[in-house]
Design an enzyme around this catalytic site. Sequence first.
Site, PDB file in Angstrom:
ATOM      1  N   GLU A  61      -1.267   1.681  -1.351  1.00 43.31           N
ATOM      2  CA  GLU A  61      -2.590   2.058  -0.848  1.00 43.31           C
ATOM      3  C   GLU A  61      -3.215   3.179  -1.665  1.00 43.31           C
ATOM      4  O   GLU A  61      -4.408   3.138  -1.954  1.00 43.31           O
ATOM      5  CB  GLU A  61      -2.497   2.500   0.625  1.00 43.31           C
ATOM      6  CG  GLU A  61      -3.857   2.968   1.140  1.00 43.31           C
ATOM      7  CD  GLU A  61      -3.884   3.418   2.581  1.00 43.31           C
ATOM      8  OE1 GLU A  61      -2.819   3.556   3.206  1.00 43.31           O
ATOM      9  OE2 GLU A  61      -5.009   3.628   3.071  1.00 43.31           O
ATOM     10  N   ASP A  77       2.471   0.894   2.216  1.00 45.23           N
ATOM     11  CA  ASP A  77       1.636   1.897   2.887  1.00 45.23           C
ATOM     12  C   ASP A  77       2.557   3.094   3.120  1.00 45.23           C
ATOM     13  O   ASP A  77       3.443   3.058   3.978  1.00 45.23           O
ATOM     14  CB  ASP A  77       1.090   1.349   4.212  1.00 45.23           C
ATOM     15  CG  ASP A  77      -0.021   2.243   4.754  1.00 45.23           C
ATOM     16  OD1 ASP A  77      -0.068   3.419   4.364  1.00 45.23           O
ATOM     17  OD2 ASP A  77      -0.829   1.754   5.564  1.00 45.23           O
ATOM     18  N   ILE A  79       2.077   6.118   4.310  1.00 41.94           N
ATOM     19  CA  ILE A  79       1.927   6.661   5.663  1.00 41.94           C
ATOM     20  C   ILE A  79       0.901   5.788   6.374  1.00 41.94           C
ATOM     21  O   ILE A  79      -0.297   5.868   6.093  1.00 41.94           O
ATOM     22  CB  ILE A  79       1.453   8.139   5.661  1.00 41.94           C
ATOM     23  CG1 ILE A  79       2.439   9.019   4.894  1.00 41.94           C
ATOM     24  CG2 ILE A  79       1.284   8.632   7.111  1.00 41.94           C
ATOM     25  CD1 ILE A  79       2.060  10.489   4.810  1.00 41.94           C
ATOM     26  N   ASP A  80       1.370   4.925   7.241  1.00 41.86           N
ATOM     27  CA  ASP A  80       0.434   4.177   8.070  1.00 41.86           C
ATOM     28  C   ASP A  80       0.260   5.003   9.344  1.00 41.86           C
ATOM     29  O   ASP A  80       1.232   5.315  10.032  1.00 41.86           O
ATOM     30  CB  ASP A  80       0.981   2.776   8.383  1.00 41.86           C
ATOM     31  CG  ASP A  80      -0.048   1.951   9.132  1.00 41.86           C
ATOM     32  OD1 ASP A  80      -1.249   2.078   8.820  1.00 41.86           O
ATOM     33  OD2 ASP A  80       0.341   1.192  10.036  1.00 41.86           O
ATOM     34  N   THR A  82      -2.194   7.822   9.135  1.00 45.09           N
ATOM     35  CA  THR A  82      -2.394   9.159   8.545  1.00 45.09           C
ATOM     36  C   THR A  82      -3.113  10.115   9.506  1.00 45.09           C
ATOM     37  O   THR A  82      -2.784  11.301   9.563  1.00 45.09           O
ATOM     38  CB  THR A  82      -3.184   9.038   7.216  1.00 45.09           C
ATOM     39  OG1 THR A  82      -2.351   8.374   6.266  1.00 45.09           O
ATOM     40  CG2 THR A  82      -3.567  10.385   6.655  1.00 45.09           C
ATOM     41  N   ASP A 208      -1.263  -2.647   5.309  1.00 42.50           N
ATOM     42  CA  ASP A 208      -1.138  -2.351   6.745  1.00 42.50           C
ATOM     43  C   ASP A 208      -0.265  -3.387   7.442  1.00 42.50           C
ATOM     44  O   ASP A 208       0.413  -3.076   8.422  1.00 42.50           O
ATOM     45  CB  ASP A 208      -2.514  -2.404   7.433  1.00 42.50           C
ATOM     46  CG  ASP A 208      -3.488  -1.351   6.938  1.00 42.50           C
ATOM     47  OD1 ASP A 208      -3.077  -0.193   6.790  1.00 42.50           O
ATOM     48  OD2 ASP A 208      -4.670  -1.698   6.707  1.00 42.50           O
TER      49      ASP A 208
END
Length: 265
Positions: A61, A77, A79-80, A82, A208
Amino acid sequence: MKKLTPVVIEAGKLFEEGFHAAKEVRHKGVVDLVTQYDVAVEELLKKHLAEVMPEFTLIGEESGDEQMRAGKAIYIDPIDGTTNFIHKIPVCAISVGVWVDGVPAAGIVYNPILNELFAAEAGVGAFHNGCPIRVSETVELQQSLLSTGFPYTKVEMGRDFRWVIETMKSLLPFTQDIRRLGAASVDLCYVANGIFDGFYECNLKPWDVAAGILLVTEAGGRISNHRGEPYRLGDPIIVATNGKNHDALLEKIADYERIEHETSS
Ligand code: IPD
Ligand code: CA
Ligand code: CA
């Protein structure tokens, strides 16, 4: 999976350190935020994945990589969730999905704050901290606890915003309730382990959902777009359920193409 899991667990240490630390927050959009940890966790994942799975193209990402890839691709991802990460809400995760020729092969969603590791491998099953998981048995939409999310494009008050509101209006009265946790990969895992009976969202990106999709299907659930067709990365709407309430949920989801047409005319 043997190669993937240690890499993700290692990156989880940096994730956890960042969760508790002071953060530099930058804006990618009006409300789309990024911290130094999003970038650092992605760099760490990419470095180690390139070592152990060199034949795969890595699509992260935060690196501005091309979103879709045929062949062997790993969607990352770092940090999904954030916004949750910044606000110290412990619903956030690393999501890593391995795809081969447009089909999911393996996926991991790891929340080091709650110590939850979800893993799935095509044809093998879906697991939570090593234990097999299954979707729920709920049949009635009215008894279904659903989850959803709101796209960053809401601030434009255009097509996506209208779709969210129209869907909420037609759907909410016919559900047990609807939650908004703030991390799509976790939403999908919570469908996979039966916490949620379904999940839907608009405008999600491949990183995601690339891991969570396999979690749901390997746990016995169903994934489609808003027309009930098999979901492909890049489709505007994702609908994930235990399978039993899927058609009933689809009936209440607003027609994205009609709204798109009305908003552009
Ligand atoms: C977001 C989260 C959120 C969803 C957004 C995503 P990010 O990812 O998954 O739940 O509603 O649409 O973009 O930006 O936190 O990686
Ligand atoms: Ca995300
Ligand atoms: Ca992210």
